[in-house]
Motif scaffolding. Structure first.
Motif, short mmCIF file in Angstrom:
data_model
loop_
_atom_site.label_atom_id
_atom_site.label_comp_id
_atom_site.label_asym_id
_atom_site.label_seq_id
_atom_site.Cartn_x
_atom_site.Cartn_y
_atom_site.Cartn_z
N GLY A 1 0.79 -1.22 0.00
CA GLY A 1 0.00 0.00 0.00
C GLY A 1 0.82 1.28 0.00
N THR A 2 0.22 2.36 0.48
CA THR A 2 0.89 3.67 0.49
C THR A 2 1.92 3.72 1.61
OG1 THR A 2 -1.09 4.74 -0.39
CG2 THR A 2 0.55 6.15 0.66
N GLN A 3 3.15 4.08 1.24
CA GLN A 3 4.26 4.08 2.19
C GLN A 3 5.07 5.36 2.07
OE1 GLN A 3 5.03 1.63 4.42
NE2 GLN A 3 3.31 0.32 3.81
N THR A 4 5.54 5.85 3.23
CA THR A 4 6.38 7.04 3.27
C THR A 4 7.85 6.66 3.11
OG1 THR A 4 4.83 8.19 4.72
CG2 THR A 4 7.08 9.02 4.65
N THR A 5 8.54 7.34 2.21
CA THR A 5 9.96 7.09 1.99
C THR A 5 10.72 8.40 2.01
OG1 THR A 5 9.88 7.31 -0.42
CG2 THR A 5 9.39 5.12 0.49
N TYR A 6 12.05 8.28 2.12
CA TYR A 6 12.93 9.44 2.07
C TYR A 6 14.03 9.18 1.06
CZ TYR A 6 10.64 10.83 6.41
OH TYR A 6 9.72 11.19 7.36
N MET A 7 14.42 10.22 0.32
CA MET A 7 15.55 10.06 -0.59
C MET A 7 16.81 9.81 0.22
SD MET A 7 17.15 12.58 -3.49
CE MET A 7 15.61 12.79 -4.38
N THR A 8 17.52 8.77 -0.17
CA THR A 8 18.65 8.28 0.61
C THR A 8 19.81 7.97 -0.33
OG1 THR A 8 17.07 7.23 2.11
CG2 THR A 8 19.33 6.45 2.23
N GLY A 9 21.02 8.12 0.14
CA GLY A 9 22.17 7.68 -0.63
C GLY A 9 22.27 6.16 -0.60
#
Length: 412
Positions: free
Chosen positions: A231-239
């Motif tokens: 489903g809908t998930q929160t992510t962060y831009m990561t190296g």
């Protein structure tokens, strides 16, 4: 041709690797596991026998090894007659193990980029700092070295190559998305080695955008994705490792990596970092003891391998690829969903370890069969993706593709 295998490391990923090698020991033959703590290797061997994982009768043996010691590693490769080394030890030992492979002619496979214990987030592209400097050395020795053959990096690199081979004439964007929607029931823990986990996120976040490196802070850029199954998930831009090879090897203008994090992880990470407890640099206590704060944090957190029995839920990891096909805009999501409970039932490890541990065994099988025995150093996107992904379909990590309203399993 049958090949003997040496597994370096004895953590959760090594347990998966050992089980999968045992399941294919008609091709991989003698299996050896080496770590500084031989009892950990013996525990893995007991698990393999408990699960009756050996496909045919064969050798499965534990060894004590400091993998930073090139001479000792070389001697163990020679003693065991190992022709393939699967390095799933700490990222700090990569160059030492690679050196031993070059000296003995054994093929080398790892699952993560090399790191210097005293340096965080070096200059991009990261592979150019250590691994790629040794390309000529590998080719001169005729040694196959497959870099980053876990899931990410690894399978996601193969997804990128597959997209370029079969679904696009031109790729403009690859967004690699890694979400763990599972729960281990602990108040706080990392899913793999805490030291390596935290080191990934304490430096600059490097992404490849508009054909150049961009830098941001961790947790600065947030995005929600609607993903299959989880489903809908929160992510962060990561190296992350694969950004640094795919961007350089495939000539794609935009390559980004996104990882899912819950609020608790973000809060704990932020507090630890602000207190200086994620530093890799030694400090001296009032008692005169020299300690590395990050190693202290690692020591007090749960061992990631201990999470497996209580883990529930699923992971979703894949590549959202955009570009053109036959002159028209196209967008596809190539992905895998893994189940923590199914992984534990099969190999006694949680899903994060499973997704990281199955792919290097598939790579070893392809080297043993000759398909990937290229006698030089390569990243996964430089190799034919179809045989790799076809094996993974059979080994427990099936590939799916979502495009518009269609979502289907891919066959190879």
């Amino acid at each position: 041709m049958k090949k003997n295998v040496l597994i370096v490391g004895a953590g959760g990923v090594a347990q998966v690797v050992a089980h999968k090698c045992a399941q294919h020991n008609d091709v991989l033959c003698d299996i050896h596991i080496a770590s500084r703590t031989v009892s950990k290797c013996e525990k893995i061997i007991a698990s393999v026998h408990e699960k009756k994982a050996m496909k045919v009768e064969g050798k499965l043996k534990a060894h004590a090894l400091d993998a930073m010691d090139v001479a000792a590693t070389r001697a163990l490769i020679e003693k065991t007659g190992s022709q393939i080394v699967i390095n799933v030890g700490s990222a700090f030992v990569n160059m030492s193990v690679l050196s031993a492979c070059i000296e003995t002619g054994a093929a080398y496979i790892d699952t993560a980029i090399h790191e210097d214990p005293l340096k965080i987030c070096e200059t991009p592209p990261w592979y150019a700092n250590y691994e790629w400097k040794r390309r000529e050395e590998c080719e001169k020795a005729g040694v196959t070295a497959v870099l980053g053959a876990g899931f990410d990096p690894g399978v996601v690199n193969a997804y990128a190559a597959l997209a370029a081979d079969e679904y696009f004439d031109e790729i403009t964007d690859i967004d690699i998305i890694d979400v763990n929607a599972g729960s281990h029931g602990r108040w706080f823990s990392t899913n793999f080695d805490p030291e390596i986990n935290f080191r990934e996120f304490t430096g600059q976040v490097y992404s490849w955008q508009d054909n150049e490196w961009k830098s941001n802070q961790m947790f600065e850029i947030r995005k929600e994705w609607d993903l299959p199954t989880v489903g809908t998930q929160t992510t962060y831009m990561t190296g992350h490792d694969e950004v640094h090879s795919i961007s350089q090897n495939m000539g794609i203008p935009n390559v980004r990596f996104w990882m899912g994090f819950g609020d608790r992880y973000v809060q704990v990470f932020t507090v630890l970092k602000n207190l200086g407890l994620l530093s890799e640099q030694p400090v001296t206590t009032a008692e005169g003891l020299e300690v590395v704060p990050l190693k202290v944090v690692k020591a007090v957190l749960p061992d990631p391998s201990s999470l497996a029995p209580d883990y529930t839920g699923k992971t979703c990891i894949g590549d959202l690829v955009k570009g053109k096909k036959d002159g028209k805009d196209r967008e596809v999501f190539i992905y895998n969903v893994a189940d923590h409970e199914e992984a534990y039932a099969e190999v006694g490890s949680q899903g994060i370890s499973y997704t990281a541990g199955v792919p290097p065994v598939a790579a070893a099988l392809l080297i043993a069969k000759g398909d990937w025995d290229v006698k030089k150093m390569v990243n996964v996107e430089q190799l034919p993706p179809q045989p790799f992904l076809g094996l993974l379909n059979e080994m427990g990590l099936p590939t799916r593709l979502r495009e518009d309203e269609e979502d289907r399993a891919l066959k190879f």
